[in-house]
Scaffold this motif. Structure first.
Motif, short mmCIF file in Angstrom:
data_model
loop_
_atom_site.label_atom_id
_atom_site.label_comp_id
_atom_site.label_asym_id
_atom_site.label_seq_id
_atom_site.Cartn_x
_atom_site.Cartn_y
_atom_site.Cartn_z
N ASN A 45 -30.36 -16.86 -20.21
CA ASN A 45 -29.89 -17.02 -18.84
C ASN A 45 -30.56 -15.94 -18.00
OD1 ASN A 45 -28.41 -18.00 -16.70
ND2 ASN A 45 -26.67 -16.67 -17.11
N ILE A 46 -31.32 -16.32 -16.98
CA ILE A 46 -32.03 -15.36 -16.14
C ILE A 46 -31.39 -15.36 -14.76
CG2 ILE A 46 -34.23 -14.76 -15.06
CD1 ILE A 46 -35.60 -16.10 -17.47
N ILE A 47 -31.02 -14.18 -14.27
CA ILE A 47 -30.44 -14.02 -12.94
C ILE A 47 -31.35 -13.07 -12.17
CG2 ILE A 47 -28.48 -13.17 -11.61
CD1 ILE A 47 -26.73 -13.80 -14.07
N VAL A 48 -31.79 -13.49 -10.99
CA VAL A 48 -32.60 -12.64 -10.14
C VAL A 48 -31.68 -12.14 -9.03
CG1 VAL A 48 -34.59 -12.54 -8.59
CG2 VAL A 48 -34.69 -13.94 -10.66
N GLU A 49 -31.49 -10.82 -8.96
CA GLU A 49 -30.61 -10.21 -7.96
C GLU A 49 -31.43 -9.37 -6.99
OE1 GLU A 49 -26.34 -9.53 -10.13
OE2 GLU A 49 -27.84 -7.95 -10.37
N ALA A 50 -31.12 -9.49 -5.72
CA ALA A 50 -31.75 -8.68 -4.68
C ALA A 50 -30.80 -8.61 -3.50
CB ALA A 50 -33.08 -9.31 -4.27
N SER A 51 -31.05 -7.68 -2.61
CA SER A 51 -30.18 -7.55 -1.44
C SER A 51 -30.33 -8.75 -0.51
CB SER A 51 -30.48 -6.25 -0.69
OG SER A 51 -31.83 -6.25 -0.26
N GLU A 52 -31.49 -9.41 -0.56
CA GLU A 52 -31.72 -10.63 0.22
C GLU A 52 -32.85 -11.42 -0.42
OE1 GLU A 52 -34.00 -9.99 4.02
OE2 GLU A 52 -33.43 -7.92 3.57
N ALA A 53 -32.89 -12.71 -0.12
CA ALA A 53 -33.97 -13.57 -0.63
C ALA A 53 -35.24 -13.26 0.15
CB ALA A 53 -33.60 -15.03 -0.49
N THR A 54 -36.28 -12.89 -0.58
CA THR A 54 -37.57 -12.60 0.04
C THR A 54 -38.63 -13.50 -0.57
OG1 THR A 54 -38.14 -10.94 -1.62
CG2 THR A 54 -36.92 -10.16 0.33
N LYS A 55 -39.82 -13.46 0.01
CA LYS A 55 -40.93 -14.23 -0.55
C LYS A 55 -41.20 -13.83 -2.00
CE LYS A 55 -43.40 -15.10 3.75
NZ LYS A 55 -44.62 -14.85 4.51
N PHE A 68 -32.01 -5.91 -20.02
CA PHE A 68 -31.58 -6.90 -21.01
C PHE A 68 -30.11 -6.67 -21.29
CE2 PHE A 68 -30.44 -7.96 -25.37
CZ PHE A 68 -30.70 -9.31 -25.37
N ARG A 69 -29.33 -7.74 -21.25
CA ARG A 69 -27.91 -7.66 -21.56
C ARG A 69 -27.59 -8.76 -22.57
NH1 ARG A 69 -24.52 -8.02 -16.48
NH2 ARG A 69 -25.21 -10.16 -16.60
N GLU A 70 -27.07 -8.38 -23.71
CA GLU A 70 -26.71 -9.35 -24.74
C GLU A 70 -25.44 -10.08 -24.33
OE1 GLU A 70 -25.57 -9.23 -29.45
OE2 GLU A 70 -26.99 -7.76 -28.68
N ASN A 71 -25.44 -11.41 -24.52
CA ASN A 71 -24.27 -12.22 -24.20
C ASN A 71 -23.98 -13.13 -25.39
OD1 ASN A 71 -22.33 -13.96 -23.27
ND2 ASN A 71 -23.34 -14.40 -21.34
N PRO A 72 -23.05 -12.73 -26.25
CA PRO A 72 -22.76 -13.53 -27.45
C PRO A 72 -22.12 -14.89 -27.14
CG PRO A 72 -21.28 -11.63 -27.30
CD PRO A 72 -22.26 -11.50 -26.19
N GLU A 73 -21.69 -15.11 -25.89
CA GLU A 73 -21.10 -16.40 -25.53
C GLU A 73 -22.14 -17.48 -25.29
OE1 GLU A 73 -18.31 -15.94 -22.34
OE2 GLU A 73 -17.24 -14.34 -23.37
N LEU A 74 -23.41 -17.09 -25.07
CA LEU A 74 -24.47 -18.08 -24.88
C LEU A 74 -24.81 -18.72 -26.23
CD1 LEU A 74 -27.06 -16.33 -22.52
CD2 LEU A 74 -25.69 -18.34 -22.02
N PRO A 75 -25.13 -20.02 -26.22
CA PRO A 75 -25.56 -20.66 -27.47
C PRO A 75 -26.83 -19.99 -28.00
CG PRO A 75 -25.08 -22.31 -25.79
CD PRO A 75 -25.03 -20.96 -25.13
N LYS A 76 -26.97 -19.96 -29.31
CA LYS A 76 -28.13 -19.32 -29.92
C LYS A 76 -29.42 -19.97 -29.41
CE LYS A 76 -29.95 -17.80 -34.28
NZ LYS A 76 -29.70 -17.61 -35.68
N GLY A 77 -30.37 -19.13 -29.02
CA GLY A 77 -31.65 -19.62 -28.51
C GLY A 77 -31.69 -19.80 -27.00
N ASN A 78 -30.53 -19.76 -26.33
CA ASN A 78 -30.51 -19.92 -24.87
C ASN A 78 -30.70 -18.57 -24.19
OD1 ASN A 78 -29.95 -22.57 -25.32
ND2 ASN A 78 -28.17 -22.65 -24.00
#
Length: 162
Positions: free
Chosen positions: A17-27, A5-15
């Motif tokens: 943002n989910i980022i999925v990171e991996a070395s490559e796209a897998t099933k 979890f990383r807090e981002n005060p620049e995001l509007p309240k209630g929003n």
């Protein structure tokens, strides 16, 4: 797999943002993103609003338009099923204390802002007509008519593919 979890005060309240990171796209990564998307859609099928001394649960698919009225919002939703001989069911209006910006973040992506005071569901949009001074008139289910401000016309046209 790690979850952070990383807090981002620049995001509007209630929003969120989910980022999925991996070395490559897998099933597995694709399935994870699909499950997150499905969870989001399940959570947006209904919306709870505080009204009439309690809470009203409204299916988001029935919401036609939302209008700002001072510190209150008027939520116009289709009431009941379509009757024979009627073009669309009547509209029920719910009133709650909220802001248009915050309310829009709680709705699915088929809702679009059409003025400083209103937003509509493109699912219930029947037609758009040119109006004077660059505005447009939106005809909606339930016999509703809303004015699309000229500043909001380009975005609405983009969304509907016109």
């Amino acid at each position: 797999m790690s979850i952070t979890f990383r807090e981002n005060p620049e995001l509007p309240k209630g929003n969120v943002n989910i980022i999925v990171e991996a070395s490559e796209a897998t099933k597995e990564t694709i399935k994870l993103m699909q499950e997150i998307k499905a969870l989001q859609q399940r959570n947006m099928n209904t919306i709870a609003i505080e009204a009439n001394g309690g809470f009203e649960i409204i299916p988001t698919s029935s919401i036609v338009a939302v209008e700002n009225d001072g510190e209150m919002l008027n939520i116009h939703a289709l009431a009941g099923k379509e009757n024979a001989g009627r073009k669309s069911p009547p509209i029920t209006t719910f009133t709650t204390r909220d802001t248009l910006v915050h309310f829009l973040t709680r709705l699915p992506s088929d809702f679009v802002r059409i003025s400083r005071q209103a937003l509509i569901s493109v699912r219930h949009l029947r037609s758009l007509k040119l109006s004077y001074s660059g505005n447009m008139s939106a005809s909606l289910d339930g016999g509703m008519e809303e004015t699309v401000g000229r500043r909001y016309v380009p975005n609405l046209r983009k969304i509907i593919g016109a």
